[in-house]
Write a protein that holds these residues in place. Structure first.
Motif, PDB file in Angstrom:
ATOM      1  N   HIS A  67       0.823  -1.197   0.000  1.00  0.00           N
ATOM      2  CA  HIS A  67       0.000   0.000   0.000  1.00  0.00           C
ATOM      3  C   HIS A  67       0.866   1.259   0.000  1.00  0.00           C
ATOM      4  O   HIS A  67       1.899   1.313   0.642  1.00  0.00           O
ATOM      5  N   ARG A  68       0.397   2.255  -0.712  1.00  0.00           N
ATOM      6  CA  ARG A  68       1.108   3.534  -0.780  1.00  0.00           C
ATOM      7  C   ARG A  68       0.416   4.566   0.102  1.00  0.00           C
ATOM      8  O   ARG A  68      -0.475   5.281  -0.342  1.00  0.00           O
ATOM      9  N   GLY A  69       0.791   4.631   1.352  1.00  0.00           N
ATOM     10  CA  GLY A  69       0.266   5.647   2.238  1.00  0.00           C
ATOM     11  C   GLY A  69      -0.987   5.216   2.982  1.00  0.00           C
ATOM     12  O   GLY A  69      -1.618   4.205   2.690  1.00  0.00           O
ATOM     13  N   ARG A  70      -1.349   6.037   3.969  1.00  0.00           N
ATOM     14  CA  ARG A  70      -2.457   5.733   4.871  1.00  0.00           C
ATOM     15  C   ARG A  70      -3.788   5.673   4.137  1.00  0.00           C
ATOM     16  O   ARG A  70      -4.612   4.795   4.401  1.00  0.00           O
ATOM     17  N   ALA A  71      -4.027   6.590   3.207  1.00  0.00           N
ATOM     18  CA  ALA A  71      -5.309   6.626   2.501  1.00  0.00           C
ATOM     19  C   ALA A  71      -5.566   5.339   1.745  1.00  0.00           C
ATOM     20  O   ALA A  71      -6.690   4.805   1.756  1.00  0.00           O
ATOM     21  N   GLU A  72      -4.536   4.807   1.086  1.00  0.00           N
ATOM     22  CA  GLU A  72      -4.716   3.559   0.340  1.00  0.00           C
ATOM     23  C   GLU A  72      -4.930   2.391   1.283  1.00  0.00           C
ATOM     24  O   GLU A  72      -5.733   1.500   1.006  1.00  0.00           O
ATOM     25  N   ARG A  73      -4.217   2.378   2.416  1.00  0.00           N
ATOM     26  CA  ARG A  73      -4.409   1.297   3.395  1.00  0.00           C
ATOM     27  C   ARG A  73      -5.846   1.290   3.914  1.00  0.00           C
ATOM     28  O   ARG A  73      -6.464   0.235   4.054  1.00  0.00           O
ATOM     29  N   ARG A  76      -8.243  -0.007   1.207  1.00  0.00           N
ATOM     30  CA  ARG A  76      -8.183  -1.467   1.089  1.00  0.00           C
ATOM     31  C   ARG A  76      -8.906  -2.137   2.260  1.00  0.00           C
ATOM     32  O   ARG A  76      -9.590  -3.144   2.088  1.00  0.00           O
ATOM     33  N   ALA A  77      -8.743  -1.556   3.458  1.00  0.00           N
ATOM     34  CA  ALA A  77      -9.381  -2.127   4.639  1.00  0.00           C
ATOM     35  C   ALA A  77     -10.903  -2.072   4.533  1.00  0.00           C
ATOM     36  O   ALA A  77     -11.604  -2.974   5.004  1.00  0.00           O
ATOM     37  N   ARG A  78     -11.435  -1.027   3.923  1.00  0.00           N
ATOM     38  CA  ARG A  78     -12.883  -0.891   3.783  1.00  0.00           C
ATOM     39  C   ARG A  78     -13.463  -1.958   2.866  1.00  0.00           C
ATOM     40  O   ARG A  78     -14.609  -2.370   3.041  1.00  0.00           O
ATOM     41  N   GLU A  79     -12.708  -2.403   1.884  1.00  0.00           N
ATOM     42  CA  GLU A  79     -13.245  -3.282   0.852  1.00  0.00           C
ATOM     43  C   GLU A  79     -13.729  -4.620   1.393  1.00  0.00           C
ATOM     44  O   GLU A  79     -14.756  -5.145   0.957  1.00  0.00           O
ATOM     45  N   ILE A  80     -12.963  -5.198   2.317  1.00  0.00           N
ATOM     46  CA  ILE A  80     -13.306  -6.512   2.864  1.00  0.00           C
ATOM     47  C   ILE A  80     -13.290  -6.417   4.386  1.00  0.00           C
ATOM     48  O   ILE A  80     -12.274  -6.072   4.984  1.00  0.00           O
ATOM     49  N   GLN A  81     -14.426  -6.708   5.002  1.00  0.00           N
ATOM     50  CA  GLN A  81     -14.556  -6.681   6.456  1.00  0.00           C
ATOM     51  C   GLN A  81     -14.848  -8.089   6.968  1.00  0.00           C
ATOM     52  O   GLN A  81     -15.343  -8.949   6.238  1.00  0.00           O
TER      53      GLN A  81
END
Length: 254
Positions: A67-73, A76-81
């Motif tokens: 991941h490139r930076g906090r926003a991308e992390r 990605r975290a939002r996509e699959i819970q």
């Protein structure tokens, strides 16, 4: 979505070449006994375990890519819970239920405090909870209510995929039925894909469109739920089905 996924722990190959596709708005059950590799597979899909080999893709993107930076992390975290078997372990006992749900909104959205409170109320209402439950700490709720809170919190970030790891295993039969009906409604309304991890074939028919049967980390059978449950082709699947209690079954009757 998942291609040739494998996971090795030392000399033990826990998951061996698992592949499947989960379309939007569909539900897939990973079925098998304890040690079959189903939970390890689910944890790799979410990102809690790194695969030894294979890929997990969403919209063609490899989720293992750095991941490139906090926003991308966060994206990605939002996509699959993920919703776990014991929701109490994933809820902060020091704060109210409302605050537990609001935490995801605070982290993943730009909503102000008033808008977050309104959204929390909407989410809790969606899972059948109200102001009374929102103001209570998790320990004051029943197991079924806490599982509803965990589902509401996962939904707060509008995921594409919801992974449910034995999410109804600790609940009694009547509460199981309520949670399964709730999940079916949410899937229909929101178009979320479900990856449902269970050892219990009795609940699979009510939640899954397709089934993957895992044994010792490998897929031994897969297909539409009705076909797999009504006409199993692999001896292991038949063994799992034979272990499901039937009407008239009593302990010791075999």
């Amino acid at each position: 979505m998942v291609e040739d996924l494998s996971k090795r722990f030392g000399d033990h190959l826990a998951v061996d070449g698992v592949s499947f596709t989960l379309a939007p708005g569909t539900s897939l059950a990973l079925v098998g006994e304890s040690g079959s590799g189903k939970t390890t597979t689910a944890r790799m899909v979410v990102g809690l375990e790194r695969p030894s080999a294979g890929t997990v893709r969403l919209d063609g993107r490899d989720r293992a890519t750095r991941h490139r930076g906090r926003a991308e992390r966060l994206a990605r975290a939002r996509e699959i819970q993920m919703v776990f078997q014991d929701p109490y372990l994933s809820l902060d006992p020091r704060v109210t239920v409302g605050a537990c749900v609001e935490e995801g909104l605070r982290l993943h959205t730009d909503l102000d405090a008033a808008a977050r409170r309104e959204r929390v109320a909407e989410l809790l209402d969606q899972v059948g909870l109200g102001e009374r439950e929102a103001a209570a700490p998790p320990r004051r709720l029943s197991g079924g209510q806490r599982q509803r809170v965990a589902i509401a919190r996962a939904l707060s970030v509008e995921p594409r995929v919801l992974v449910l790891d034995e999410a109804v295993a600790a609940l009694d039969v009547s509460i199981q039925a309520q949670i399964l009906a709730l999940l079916a409604t949410i899937r229909r309304d929101a178009g979320i894909g479900y990856l449902f991890v269970t050892h219990d074939l009795a609940v699979v028919r009510h939640i899954a469109d397709e089934v993957l049967v895992l044994k010792s980390g490998r897929v031994v059978e897969s297909g539409p739920t009705d076909r797999v449950l009504d006409a199993p082709r692999h001896p292991y699947t038949r063994l799992l089905l034979d272990s499901v209690p039937r009407r008239g079954w009593t302990p010791g009757s075999g």
